[in-house]
Design a protein around this motif. Structure first.
Motif, PDB file in Angstrom:
ATOM      1  N   PHE A  70       0.852  -1.186   0.000  1.00  0.00           N
ATOM      2  CA  PHE A  70       0.000   0.000   0.000  1.00  0.00           C
ATOM      3  C   PHE A  70       0.884   1.231   0.000  1.00  0.00           C
ATOM      4  N   THR A  71       0.743   2.046  -1.020  1.00  0.00           N
ATOM      5  CA  THR A  71       1.611   3.209  -1.170  1.00  0.00           C
ATOM      6  C   THR A  71       1.079   4.384  -0.357  1.00  0.00           C
ATOM      7  N   SER A 175      -2.514   1.222  -5.503  1.00  0.00           N
ATOM      8  CA  SER A 175      -2.196   0.965  -4.094  1.00  0.00           C
ATOM      9  C   SER A 175      -2.140   2.265  -3.303  1.00  0.00           C
ATOM     10  N   TYR A 176      -1.943   3.392  -3.992  1.00  0.00           N
ATOM     11  CA  TYR A 176      -1.985   4.694  -3.316  1.00  0.00           C
ATOM     12  C   TYR A 176      -3.430   5.102  -3.036  1.00  0.00           C
ATOM     13  N   GLY A 178      -5.856   3.069  -2.700  1.00  0.00           N
ATOM     14  CA  GLY A 178      -6.443   2.124  -1.759  1.00  0.00           C
ATOM     15  C   GLY A 178      -7.394   1.153  -2.428  1.00  0.00           C
TER      16      GLY A 178
ATOM     17  N   PHE B 145      -6.403   3.081   7.480  1.00  0.00           N
ATOM     18  CA  PHE B 145      -7.322   3.116   6.342  1.00  0.00           C
ATOM     19  C   PHE B 145      -6.786   2.304   5.173  1.00  0.00           C
ATOM     20  N   LEU B 146      -5.480   2.296   5.008  1.00  0.00           N
ATOM     21  CA  LEU B 146      -4.921   1.555   3.875  1.00  0.00           C
ATOM     22  C   LEU B 146      -4.925   0.050   4.135  1.00  0.00           C
ATOM     23  N   LEU B 147      -4.630  -0.339   5.377  1.00  0.00           N
ATOM     24  CA  LEU B 147      -4.355  -1.758   5.636  1.00  0.00           C
ATOM     25  C   LEU B 147      -5.503  -2.522   6.277  1.00  0.00           C
TER      26      LEU B 147
END
Lengths: 190, 190
Positions: A70-71, A175-176, A178, B145-147
């Motif tokens: 995840f960037t 990945s940025y 989401g 939030f991303l993971l």
DNA sequence: AAGGTCTATTAACATAGATCAATGATCGCC
DNA sequence: GGCGATCATTGATCTATGTTAATAGACCTT
């Protein structure tokens, strides 16, 4: 005659820099090449270096337990790189920092840099400016995750980083934002 | 004899505070009551005040175009409140700051406070500490939030704010996690 | 205690985005 | 210039979460 430092030029755009401090800082700089795909920071390792991007492009990214990346963000020329939270907490970095293009950086040891802090207030000014910038970026990003859907976040990405769409692979942009690369592909089709 | 200030006590836990600066800062403080449901900052208005929470509980929240609220964060006793990004940019706040319980704050005008900055480095130290704390909080939240999915974010909320589950209404917690109250209700049933 | 207003739960259905799988397009490399 | 590897697209499903709506509980207020 001293060698040029773009890092120092950058600092001067933010705060007054007394000649003495400039020289001391210059002595801490070492210039390094980082090839595309190589890392400046690796998740899980302690880091104690900050760096200025002279050339190239970097991304920060997390890797989840099941290996998905995840960037967090992109850092182009004239940015300062560091796993700042890890340095502050003296803990392993949660994320990695990778060169997306062949890069040249000016690297400085944080602890040696830190020793200059008590000598002149310019360093605190500089740090405040950096932190404020980082903070504003995070606040903006938090707002996007709370208020926007994937398509809106993609458009926000395009606005913020107009030239990165060409320079960066789709799955990294996804990945940025989401989402998955497949979803981004569908959004772009529209 | 000077009146007590918890704000000043708080500052002293972070940096050395010369007596002269302490007095000047004390002169800027005004103590205010804010009742449950009232606002310290309203979205769309310019703000120029920072405040210390002596008593009560606050939340920061966005309101989307269609009137839905999204909670950014909670601020309990011993926190510093401000629409800091709005103050920095001298622009209307993107979010509101609301008292969730009857509260008492010590308020200070930011511009008057700012004038002290050049007089002593203690203020920059203090600001760096606050910004670092805010930055770390935002980094953590971005990672979540991303993971994480909604259920994981809920558990993360419980860990971070162990006592807020009782003090705060469900729909506000849901808006912090980024889901609807109905979804949170389902998650809690498990 | 009755009534009214918030707040929380539950169920049925809708949808954005994920996952899985297959096919195409690009790109580096010998 | 062809070949394998990486990357992007597309289609068919699946799933988490949203939406709508109805009900039930909690909390005031008189």
């Amino acid at each position: 005659m001293n060698s040029e430092s773009e890092f120092i030029e950058f600092i001067k755009t933010i705060t007054d820099l007394p000649a003495e401090q400039e020289d001391k800082f210059r002595a801490l700089i070492s210039v390094k090449n980082i090839n595309k795909g190589e890392h400046f920071v690796r998740a899980g390792r302690n880091s104690k270096t900050i760096a200025f991007v002279k050339k190239g492009l970097f991304r920060y990214y997390y890797t989840s337990e099941d290996g998905v990346e995840f960037t967090k963000g992109f850092f182009d020329v004239n940015s300062v790189l560091s796993a700042y939270d890890a340095i502050l907490e003296n803990s392993p970095a949660h994320y990695s920092i990778e060169a997306l293009e062949d890069a040249i950086i000016e690297a400085v040891d944080y602890y040696k840099f830190r020793q200059l802090f008590s000598e002149d207030p310019c360093w605190n000014n500089f740090l405040v400016a950096l932190l404020q910038k980082g903070y504003l970026a995070k606040v903006r990003r938090e707002r996007e995750f709370l208020l926007m859907n994937a398509e809106q976040r993609y458009h926000s990405f395009l606005e913020r980083y107009p030239d990165l769409e060409k320079r960066v692979k789709q799955h990294i942009i996804a990945s940025y934002i989401g989402i998955t690369p497949e979803s981004l592909s569908r959004i772009r089709k529209k």
